[in-house]
Each structure stands twice: as structure tokens, then as C-alpha cells.
Design a protein around this motif. Structure first.
Motif, PDB file in Angstrom:
ATOM      1  N   VAL A  39      54.464 -98.154 -19.570  1.00 54.79           N
ATOM      2  CA  VAL A  39      54.042 -96.582 -19.316  1.00 54.79           C
ATOM      3  C   VAL A  39      53.931 -96.414 -20.553  1.00 54.79           C
ATOM      4  N   VAL A  40      52.721 -95.595 -20.799  1.00 57.23           N
ATOM      5  CA  VAL A  40      52.486 -94.869 -22.275  1.00 57.23           C
ATOM      6  C   VAL A  40      52.405 -93.258 -21.913  1.00 57.23           C
ATOM      7  N   GLY A  41      53.207 -92.598 -22.723  1.00 53.06           N
ATOM      8  CA  GLY A  41      53.189 -90.957 -22.650  1.00 53.06           C
ATOM      9  C   GLY A  41      53.282 -90.405 -23.969  1.00 53.06           C
ATOM     10  N   LYS A  42      52.961 -89.314 -24.099  1.00 49.64           N
ATOM     11  CA  LYS A  42      53.247 -88.349 -25.391  1.00 49.64           C
ATOM     12  C   LYS A  42      54.705 -88.378 -25.329  1.00 49.64           C
ATOM     13  N   TYR A  43      55.036 -88.284 -26.741  1.00 49.55           N
ATOM     14  CA  TYR A  43      56.610 -88.251 -27.026  1.00 49.55           C
ATOM     15  C   TYR A  43      56.557 -86.606 -27.463  1.00 49.55           C
ATOM     16  N   ILE A  44      57.411 -86.110 -26.651  1.00 53.78           N
ATOM     17  CA  ILE A  44      57.816 -84.452 -26.862  1.00 53.78           C
ATOM     18  C   ILE A  44      58.652 -84.365 -27.712  1.00 53.78           C
ATOM     19  N   ASP A  45      58.355 -84.043 -29.017  1.00 56.51           N
ATOM     20  CA  ASP A  45      59.318 -83.833 -30.247  1.00 56.51           C
ATOM     21  C   ASP A  45      60.064 -82.487 -30.214  1.00 56.51           C
ATOM     22  N   ASN A  46      59.778 -81.665 -29.279  1.00 56.84           N
ATOM     23  CA  ASN A  46      60.461 -80.433 -29.275  1.00 56.84           C
ATOM     24  C   ASN A  46      60.950 -80.116 -28.055  1.00 56.84           C
ATOM     25  N   PRO A  47      62.150 -80.850 -27.579  1.00 57.56           N
ATOM     26  CA  PRO A  47      62.863 -80.709 -26.394  1.00 57.56           C
ATOM     27  C   PRO A  47      63.641 -79.531 -26.570  1.00 57.56           C
ATOM     28  N   LEU A  48      63.886 -78.857 -25.613  1.00 54.81           N
ATOM     29  CA  LEU A  48      64.846 -77.750 -25.387  1.00 54.81           C
ATOM     30  C   LEU A  48      66.222 -78.280 -25.571  1.00 54.81           C
ATOM     31  N   LEU A  49      66.916 -77.921 -26.625  1.00 55.53           N
ATOM     32  CA  LEU A  49      68.241 -78.484 -26.793  1.00 55.53           C
ATOM     33  C   LEU A  49      69.333 -77.697 -26.218  1.00 55.53           C
ATOM     34  N   ILE A  50      70.357 -78.194 -25.740  1.00 48.65           N
ATOM     35  CA  ILE A  50      71.674 -77.730 -25.103  1.00 48.65           C
ATOM     36  C   ILE A  50      72.598 -78.243 -26.171  1.00 48.65           C
ATOM     37  N   ASN A  51      73.330 -77.393 -26.793  1.00 48.78           N
ATOM     38  CA  ASN A  51      74.288 -77.704 -27.813  1.00 48.78           C
ATOM     39  C   ASN A  51      74.006 -78.892 -28.765  1.00 48.78           C
ATOM     40  N   GLY A  52      72.695 -78.962 -29.021  1.00 47.34           N
ATOM     41  CA  GLY A  52      72.357 -79.628 -29.940  1.00 47.34           C
ATOM     42  C   GLY A  52      71.745 -81.342 -29.113  1.00 47.34           C
ATOM     43  N   HIS A  53      71.857 -81.390 -27.946  1.00 43.21           N
ATOM     44  CA  HIS A  53      71.420 -82.483 -27.155  1.00 43.21           C
ATOM     45  C   HIS A  53      70.169 -82.345 -26.322  1.00 43.21           C
ATOM     46  N   LYS A  54      69.438 -83.395 -26.279  1.00 46.71           N
ATOM     47  CA  LYS A  54      68.282 -83.694 -25.380  1.00 46.71           C
ATOM     48  C   LYS A  54      68.658 -83.749 -24.071  1.00 46.71           C
ATOM     49  N   SER A  55      67.963 -83.204 -23.161  1.00 48.79           N
ATOM     50  CA  SER A  55      68.296 -83.513 -21.826  1.00 48.79           C
ATOM     51  C   SER A  55      66.978 -83.471 -20.860  1.00 48.79           C
ATOM     52  N   ASP A  56      67.107 -84.160 -19.727  1.00 46.50           N
ATOM     53  CA  ASP A  56      66.209 -84.017 -18.698  1.00 46.50           C
ATOM     54  C   ASP A  56      66.759 -83.576 -17.371  1.00 46.50           C
ATOM     55  N   LEU A  57      65.808 -83.451 -16.483  1.00 50.48           N
ATOM     56  CA  LEU A  57      66.407 -83.022 -15.248  1.00 50.48           C
ATOM     57  C   LEU A  57      65.763 -83.981 -14.114  1.00 50.48           C
ATOM     58  N   ARG A  58      66.717 -84.124 -13.095  1.00 55.40           N
ATOM     59  CA  ARG A  58      66.493 -85.162 -12.016  1.00 55.40           C
ATOM     60  C   ARG A  58      66.411 -84.080 -10.745  1.00 55.40           C
ATOM     61  N   LEU A  59      65.283 -84.017 -10.302  1.00 56.40           N
ATOM     62  CA  LEU A  59      64.977 -83.164  -9.216  1.00 56.40           C
ATOM     63  C   LEU A  59      64.527 -83.937  -8.011  1.00 56.40           C
ATOM     64  N   TYR A  60      65.158 -83.538  -6.764  1.00 55.82           N
ATOM     65  CA  TYR A  60      64.994 -84.434  -5.580  1.00 55.82           C
ATOM     66  C   TYR A  60      63.618 -83.478  -4.718  1.00 55.82           C
ATOM     67  N   VAL A  61      62.705 -84.344  -4.300  1.00 56.70           N
ATOM     68  CA  VAL A  61      61.674 -83.617  -3.727  1.00 56.70           C
ATOM     69  C   VAL A  61      61.404 -84.303  -2.479  1.00 56.70           C
ATOM     70  N   LEU A  62      61.331 -83.750  -1.365  1.00 60.73           N
ATOM     71  CA  LEU A  62      61.162 -84.347  -0.100  1.00 60.73           C
ATOM     72  C   LEU A  62      59.775 -83.966   0.477  1.00 60.73           C
ATOM     73  N   VAL A  63      58.985 -85.214   0.875  1.00 64.76           N
ATOM     74  CA  VAL A  63      57.667 -84.895   1.370  1.00 64.76           C
ATOM     75  C   VAL A  63      57.728 -85.521   2.967  1.00 64.76           C
ATOM     76  N   THR A  64      57.593 -84.594   3.859  1.00 68.42           N
ATOM     77  CA  THR A  64      57.610 -84.712   5.283  1.00 68.42           C
ATOM     78  C   THR A  64      56.671 -84.772   5.905  1.00 68.42           C
ATOM     79  N   SER A  65      55.286 -84.513   5.486  1.00 68.18           N
ATOM     80  CA  SER A  65      53.930 -84.763   5.822  1.00 68.18           C
ATOM     81  C   SER A  65      52.968 -84.658   4.531  1.00 68.18           C
ATOM     82  N   TYR A  66      51.882 -85.656   4.721  1.00 66.17           N
ATOM     83  CA  TYR A  66      50.623 -85.562   3.753  1.00 66.17           C
ATOM     84  C   TYR A  66      49.436 -84.740   4.631  1.00 66.17           C
ATOM     85  N   ASP A  67      49.647 -84.707   5.836  1.00 71.64           N
ATOM     86  CA  ASP A  67      48.653 -84.018   6.572  1.00 71.64           C
ATOM     87  C   ASP A  67      49.017 -83.323   7.937  1.00 71.64           C
TER      88      ASP A  67
END
Length: 190
Positions: free
Chosen positions: A2-30
């Protein structure tokens, strides 16, 4: 790979980088029906962030994955699900509360995140819907739970890191148990 742009300006909390794990449910595509669970997990890198480039070798500074950071000697595993803003894994609600206390518009941030999620699902809508029509005889009996990993930068822009098909629902911390069990138990939180 996987190749992606490195985001070098993350929003820091207490000096630490973080990411979010969000749960998405798809019950129908049509028709397309997407639900975003009201809470999620925020995972922190164990080592404080330094954007000088001198520490690019350190995965515990640049990656927020629990599977990497849990082995670091400075990793703090929260012990109380009611104090879900402690340690290196928080609830999304605790994260948003922290941002609000620092005068950050969390409504706009969540709208940006929802936009990323919708665009991601829409981008695969046609091939998934076509496959469902070919291979799934009773489409109303199907759903998929996705784990969206999102990075927020210092400008409050949401960046998609990856989408996990059937994300792990293992629980290693009290906040995991709190978030994941509530999600499974109550469909009304989506």
C-alpha cells in the motif's frame, strides 16, 4: 503493498499521534444504507511525535496500531472503562470531549469524517452491488461491518488510512470491551 501520502502534520494529543477506528455497518448496497456507530476507538502512538525526520525508523512514533504499540515499554493500558481517556487507547467520545475542551469544532470534524466514509463506500458501491446481485440470492439477509481507520491532521482534515473488512472484535482492554460489546448489543447506536 500500500502506498499513501505520509501526513506529517497529525493532530497531536499530549504530543502523541493518534488514529481513529470507526465502525461502519452497511446493510444494503441497493439502496445504499450506511450506519456509523456512535462511538469508536482512538489509538495513540506510544512515543511522542517528532516531525524532524530523524525518527522515521520508530514505528511506535509513527504508527498507532495497538498490535505494534502494546509491546513498547511505555505503553499504558487503561484499566477502567469509565476513565476512557487514560492510556494509549481512548473512546471516541472521550477524544471528542477532549477536543471540545480545547475549543475544537467537533461537529465539523465529524462531518468531515462522515464525508470520507460515504465517499469510500460509494467508490465501491457498483462492483459490490454487482457481485451481490450475482452471488447473493437473498440480499436482504446480508450486511458487512467495516473498520475505518482515520487520521486527523492539525488542520482537522480527516484522512483515510485503510478500511478493514470484518474488523477484529477482540477485546484486550476495558475500553475495547465497553465500545465493542455495546456496539454488538444495541443496533440503535448506529
Amino acid at each position: 503493498m500500500v502506498v499513501g501520502k505520509y501526513i506529517d502534520n497529525p493532530l497531536l494529543i499530549n504530543g502523541h499521534k493518534s488514529d481513529l477506528r470507526l465502525y461502519v455497518l452497511v446493510t444494503s448496497y441497493d439502496p445504499l444504507i450506511i450506519y456509523l456507530y456512535e462511538d469508536g476507538l482512538v489509538r495513540f502512538a506510544t512515543v511522542k511525535y517528532d516531525n524532524s525526520g530523524k525518527n522515521l525508523w520508530n514505528p511506535c512514533m509513527h504508527l498507532c496500531n495497538y498490535s505494534i504499540n502494546k509491546y513498547h515499554s511505555d505503553y499504558i493500558k487503561g484499566s477502567d472503562p469509565d476513565n476512557d481517556d487514560q492510556g494509549h487507547k481512548w473512546s471516541l467520545s472521550a477524544y471528542l470531549k477532549h477536543l471540545k475542551a480545547n475549543n475544537i469544532d467537533t461537529g465539523q470534524l465529524m462531518q468531515s469524517i462522515e464525508d470520507v466514509i460515504i465517499k469510500s463506500i460509494v467508490s465501491v458501491e457498483f462492483p459490490v452491488n454487482s457481485a451481490c446481485k450475482m452471488f447473493v440470492p437473498h440480499r436482504n439477509n446480508c450486511f458487512e461491518l467495516y473498520g475505518f481507520d482515520i487520521l486527523v491532521d492539525s488542520e482537522l482534515k480527516a484522512w483515510l488510512i485503510e478500511v478493514n473488512l470484518s474488523p477484529s472484535l477482540n477485546v484486550d482492554t476495558p475500553v475495547d470491551l465497553k465500545i465493542k460489546s455495546a456496539m454488538i448489543r444495541n443496533k440503535n447506536n448506529f
